[in-house]
Design a protein around this motif. Sequence first.
Motif, PDB file in Angstrom:
ATOM      1  N   GLY A  80      29.978 -12.975  70.687  1.00  0.00           N
ATOM      2  CA  GLY A  80      30.593 -14.289  70.555  1.00  0.00           C
ATOM      3  C   GLY A  80      29.770 -15.297  69.801  1.00  0.00           C
ATOM      4  N   ALA A  81      28.692 -14.860  69.155  1.00  0.00           N
ATOM      5  CA  ALA A  81      27.813 -15.780  68.413  1.00  0.00           C
ATOM      6  C   ALA A  81      27.508 -15.173  67.047  1.00  0.00           C
ATOM      7  CB  ALA A  81      26.530 -16.042  69.191  1.00  0.00           C
ATOM      8  N   PRO A  82      28.445 -15.233  66.116  1.00  0.00           N
ATOM      9  CA  PRO A  82      28.241 -14.554  64.836  1.00  0.00           C
ATOM     10  C   PRO A  82      27.252 -15.217  63.895  1.00  0.00           C
ATOM     11  CG  PRO A  82      30.331 -15.730  64.831  1.00  0.00           C
ATOM     12  CD  PRO A  82      29.789 -15.827  66.229  1.00  0.00           C
ATOM     13  N   PHE A  83      26.892 -16.487  64.137  1.00  0.00           N
ATOM     14  CA  PHE A  83      26.109 -17.218  63.134  1.00  0.00           C
ATOM     15  C   PHE A  83      24.643 -17.384  63.499  1.00  0.00           C
ATOM     16  CE2 PHE A  83      30.489 -19.143  63.075  1.00  0.00           C
ATOM     17  CZ  PHE A  83      30.953 -18.282  62.101  1.00  0.00           C
ATOM     18  N   LEU A  84      24.336 -17.573  64.795  1.00  0.00           N
ATOM     19  CA  LEU A  84      22.945 -17.668  65.252  1.00  0.00           C
ATOM     20  C   LEU A  84      22.176 -18.682  64.424  1.00  0.00           C
ATOM     21  CD1 LEU A  84      22.357 -13.849  65.820  1.00  0.00           C
ATOM     22  CD2 LEU A  84      23.125 -15.526  67.489  1.00  0.00           C
ATOM     23  N   TYR A  85      21.017 -18.260  63.864  1.00  0.00           N
ATOM     24  CA  TYR A  85      20.191 -19.171  63.069  1.00  0.00           C
ATOM     25  C   TYR A  85      20.297 -18.899  61.567  1.00  0.00           C
ATOM     26  CZ  TYR A  85      18.019 -20.576  67.460  1.00  0.00           C
ATOM     27  OH  TYR A  85      17.785 -21.083  68.724  1.00  0.00           O
ATOM     28  N   HIS A  86      21.283 -18.142  61.160  1.00  0.00           N
ATOM     29  CA  HIS A  86      21.394 -17.773  59.748  1.00  0.00           C
ATOM     30  C   HIS A  86      21.833 -18.960  58.891  1.00  0.00           C
ATOM     31  CE1 HIS A  86      20.615 -13.431  59.987  1.00  0.00           C
ATOM     32  NE2 HIS A  86      20.970 -13.617  61.254  1.00  0.00           N
ATOM     33  N   ALA A  87      21.518 -18.877  57.608  1.00  0.00           N
ATOM     34  CA  ALA A  87      21.728 -20.010  56.696  1.00  0.00           C
ATOM     35  C   ALA A  87      23.205 -20.260  56.400  1.00  0.00           C
ATOM     36  CB  ALA A  87      20.972 -19.777  55.391  1.00  0.00           C
ATOM     37  N   LEU A  88      24.023 -19.206  56.346  1.00  0.00           N
ATOM     38  CA  LEU A  88      25.459 -19.324  56.070  1.00  0.00           C
ATOM     39  C   LEU A  88      25.737 -19.928  54.695  1.00  0.00           C
ATOM     40  CD1 LEU A  88      26.596 -20.708  59.559  1.00  0.00           C
ATOM     41  CD2 LEU A  88      26.300 -18.320  58.858  1.00  0.00           C
ATOM     42  N   ILE A  89      24.823 -19.720  53.763  1.00  0.00           N
ATOM     43  CA  ILE A  89      24.981 -20.304  52.427  1.00  0.00           C
ATOM     44  C   ILE A  89      25.349 -19.271  51.375  1.00  0.00           C
ATOM     45  CG2 ILE A  89      23.419 -22.239  52.886  1.00  0.00           C
ATOM     46  CD1 ILE A  89      21.292 -20.703  51.198  1.00  0.00           C
ATOM     47  N   SER A  90      25.433 -18.001  51.729  1.00  0.00           N
ATOM     48  CA  SER A  90      25.624 -16.991  50.691  1.00  0.00           C
ATOM     49  C   SER A  90      26.935 -17.139  49.924  1.00  0.00           C
ATOM     50  CB  SER A  90      25.472 -15.586  51.274  1.00  0.00           C
ATOM     51  OG  SER A  90      26.318 -15.386  52.381  1.00  0.00           O
ATOM     52  N   PRO A  91      28.079 -17.498  50.550  1.00  0.00           N
ATOM     53  CA  PRO A  91      29.269 -17.711  49.717  1.00  0.00           C
ATOM     54  C   PRO A  91      29.071 -18.834  48.701  1.00  0.00           C
ATOM     55  CG  PRO A  91      29.912 -17.396  52.001  1.00  0.00           C
ATOM     56  CD  PRO A  91      28.408 -17.560  51.995  1.00  0.00           C
ATOM     57  N   ALA A  92      28.467 -19.947  49.137  1.00  0.00           N
ATOM     58  CA  ALA A  92      28.218 -21.068  48.223  1.00  0.00           C
ATOM     59  C   ALA A  92      27.210 -20.693  47.156  1.00  0.00           C
ATOM     60  CB  ALA A  92      27.740 -22.284  49.013  1.00  0.00           C
ATOM     61  N   LEU A  93      26.174 -19.973  47.541  1.00  0.00           N
ATOM     62  CA  LEU A  93      25.142 -19.563  46.595  1.00  0.00           C
ATOM     63  C   LEU A  93      25.708 -18.609  45.546  1.00  0.00           C
ATOM     64  CD1 LEU A  93      22.036 -19.945  46.205  1.00  0.00           C
ATOM     65  CD2 LEU A  93      21.731 -17.884  47.588  1.00  0.00           C
ATOM     66  N   ASN A  94      26.485 -17.639  45.974  1.00  0.00           N
ATOM     67  CA  ASN A  94      27.029 -16.660  45.041  1.00  0.00           C
ATOM     68  C   ASN A  94      28.143 -17.225  44.169  1.00  0.00           C
ATOM     69  OD1 ASN A  94      25.224 -14.891  46.140  1.00  0.00           O
ATOM     70  ND2 ASN A  94      26.734 -13.659  47.232  1.00  0.00           N
ATOM     71  N   ALA A  95      28.742 -18.346  44.581  1.00  0.00           N
ATOM     72  CA  ALA A  95      29.776 -18.994  43.757  1.00  0.00           C
ATOM     73  C   ALA A  95      29.221 -20.105  42.882  1.00  0.00           C
ATOM     74  CB  ALA A  95      30.891 -19.553  44.643  1.00  0.00           C
ATOM     75  N   GLY A  96      27.930 -20.421  43.009  1.00  0.00           N
ATOM     76  CA  GLY A  96      27.301 -21.403  42.140  1.00  0.00           C
ATOM     77  C   GLY A  96      27.177 -22.796  42.706  1.00  0.00           C
ATOM     78  N   LEU A  97      27.659 -23.033  43.937  1.00  0.00           N
ATOM     79  CA  LEU A  97      27.579 -24.379  44.509  1.00  0.00           C
ATOM     80  C   LEU A  97      26.150 -24.747  44.886  1.00  0.00           C
ATOM     81  CD1 LEU A  97      30.749 -24.343  46.804  1.00  0.00           C
ATOM     82  CD2 LEU A  97      30.544 -25.139  44.441  1.00  0.00           C
ATOM     83  N   LEU A  98      25.316 -23.750  45.102  1.00  0.00           N
ATOM     84  CA  LEU A  98      23.887 -23.930  45.330  1.00  0.00           C
ATOM     85  C   LEU A  98      23.149 -23.007  44.376  1.00  0.00           C
ATOM     86  CD1 LEU A  98      23.791 -23.820  49.247  1.00  0.00           C
ATOM     87  CD2 LEU A  98      23.612 -25.874  47.822  1.00  0.00           C
ATOM     88  N   THR A  99      21.874 -23.302  44.116  1.00  0.00           N
ATOM     89  CA  THR A  99      21.080 -22.427  43.267  1.00  0.00           C
ATOM     90  C   THR A  99      19.942 -21.821  44.079  1.00  0.00           C
ATOM     91  OG1 THR A  99      19.503 -24.122  42.507  1.00  0.00           O
ATOM     92  CG2 THR A  99      21.586 -23.922  41.293  1.00  0.00           C
ATOM     93  N   PRO A 100      19.522 -20.610  43.729  1.00  0.00           N
ATOM     94  CA  PRO A 100      18.449 -19.973  44.500  1.00  0.00           C
ATOM     95  C   PRO A 100      17.134 -20.738  44.451  1.00  0.00           C
ATOM     96  CG  PRO A 100      18.964 -18.697  42.527  1.00  0.00           C
ATOM     97  CD  PRO A 100      20.029 -19.733  42.668  1.00  0.00           C
ATOM     98  N   GLU A 101      16.824 -21.331  43.310  1.00  0.00           N
ATOM     99  CA  GLU A 101      15.542 -22.036  43.228  1.00  0.00           C
ATOM    100  C   GLU A 101      15.526 -23.254  44.134  1.00  0.00           C
ATOM    101  OE1 GLU A 101      12.153 -23.576  40.114  1.00  0.00           O
ATOM    102  OE2 GLU A 101      14.164 -23.174  39.328  1.00  0.00           O
ATOM    103  N   GLU A 102      16.614 -24.025  44.156  1.00  0.00           N
ATOM    104  CA  GLU A 102      16.596 -25.245  44.958  1.00  0.00           C
ATOM    105  C   GLU A 102      16.502 -24.935  46.446  1.00  0.00           C
ATOM    106  OE1 GLU A 102      20.049 -27.699  44.464  1.00  0.00           O
ATOM    107  OE2 GLU A 102      21.460 -26.021  44.677  1.00  0.00           O
ATOM    108  N   VAL A 103      17.144 -23.870  46.906  1.00  0.00           N
ATOM    109  CA  VAL A 103      17.074 -23.574  48.335  1.00  0.00           C
ATOM    110  C   VAL A 103      15.707 -23.019  48.703  1.00  0.00           C
ATOM    111  CG1 VAL A 103      19.560 -23.284  48.533  1.00  0.00           C
ATOM    112  CG2 VAL A 103      18.135 -21.263  48.164  1.00  0.00           C
TER     113      VAL A 103
END
Length: 543
Positions: free
Chosen positions: A259-282
Amino acid sequence: MRTLRFLLGDQLTRRIATLTDLDPDHDVVLLVEVRAEATYVRHHKQKIAFLFSAMRHFAAELEAEGVRVDYVRLDDSANTGSFTGELMRAIARHEPDRVVVTEPGEWRVWEMMQAWRDDAAVPVQIRDDNRFLCPRADFAAWAGDRRSLRMETFYRGMRRRTGLLMDGGEPTGGRWNFDAENRKGLPKGHALPERVGFPPDAVTREVIVLVEAAFADHFGATEAFAWPVTRADALAAFRDFLAVGLPHFGDYQDAMRTGAPFLYHALISPALNAGLLTPEEVCRAAERAYREGAAPLHCVEGFIRQILGWREYVRGLYWARMPDYAGSNALEATRDLPWFYWSGETEMNCLAQSIADTRAHAYAHHIQRLMVTGNFALLAGIAPAQVEEWYLVVYADAYEWVELPNVHGMVLWADGGVMGSKPYAASGAYINRMSDYCRGCAYDVSKRTGPTACPFNALYWNFLITHADRLSGNPRLAMPYRNLARLDPSLRAEIQAQAARFLDGLAAPSSPVQGALDLTPPPPRRRAPARRKAPRATKASRP
């Protein structure tokens, strides 16, 4: 010069190479929603909704800058349904002097782009993707003709190259890798933080209605959609991770809880892979958190390793080894993917939980992917192409450049060791150690054989026996094979019989109500034989 600048749906950043020399007075930016890209595999409904909504928001931001945008919606009656068809229509509409695009993330689209160069009435310029920290050519030069490509070697080179977590010429803290400190299970009663979520705004709601109508037979649900679909929201989600996730990410990044799918994970991979975030800035932001005392080194290093190390590495490997990489099958796995991967209908609680989370959120973290759904596919000998298609379908962050190496090489060891030095095979004991799944399971994780024994146990030992000729000499598997040698021959035979009975049963329906989901599993995807405005953030227990 009038330029038509064609942006793909996962290139939603103002910094993309396609737009670096944009002339708003003369140029047109083209974005298209096309059925072919939503259906070449039947992507999770949330992935399609995420991308279409993010594309529409990005187009509106460009228009607010004064940029002329040609946006083709899925339900446009003249929509041809393909990248090629829409590009050719746009060339006819705008009569540009040239077309500019940025290289794609998938081989099949790369081949499409080569055809555009031949078929378009104007020159088509394909630019390098500048969102990654390691250009394709640099990785190819590093890889050379090596038989195996180890991420750790690449990662250390990238640390030196970028200066991330470096003190002079040495790694910060005196060590390159703190993985040994990143393997803790969640303590009993450990309270998890709420994570920021983004309720669908009017644009996203409109897209969800469209997706539910146009792709009704696709996997997944949209009710829990809460992904950030703008850069502003993606930054808000990342700031939330820095504040509440990163300080404990390293400790519990491998943990799982019902019942806890997210825990402490960043949850940014969809945004990162679509270009809304960049790997260097994070990565720079995470490093600052350590330098300012906001997060411990082992947590920051673990996060940066996933982005700077693993993400850049799998992308480089994909392009260096394609198109032939997808065709290997080192362990000769041929079994069909079980229906429960689509329905979640299985008495194995770890799999049921992971698949249910995936269906609801188009998300599961890396250990659920590697050591639950992936581990089962490895041990059961599921055909690589079918497993790879499933991973590409079900996750919001899945594109072939990241999915294929992870599944083919890391999960299934189908490349025979190009990526990983050993298969990541494990019995139920690993899942029990890292989760609470076994406590709510119909099977007993302590048993190897018998009607209530955890299937992972017999499958694990059967896997070692089946592939002993190939794997027993692997130094990293020396201990498991020593333990296997100690088993009484009669117990070995019993384990093999138990595994065979279980695997034979996978072909039969597990319950008479599977059709109640009104979901037909997608047919296997064929590969070419030789080539192959922003909503307010709210606190919610969702991404």
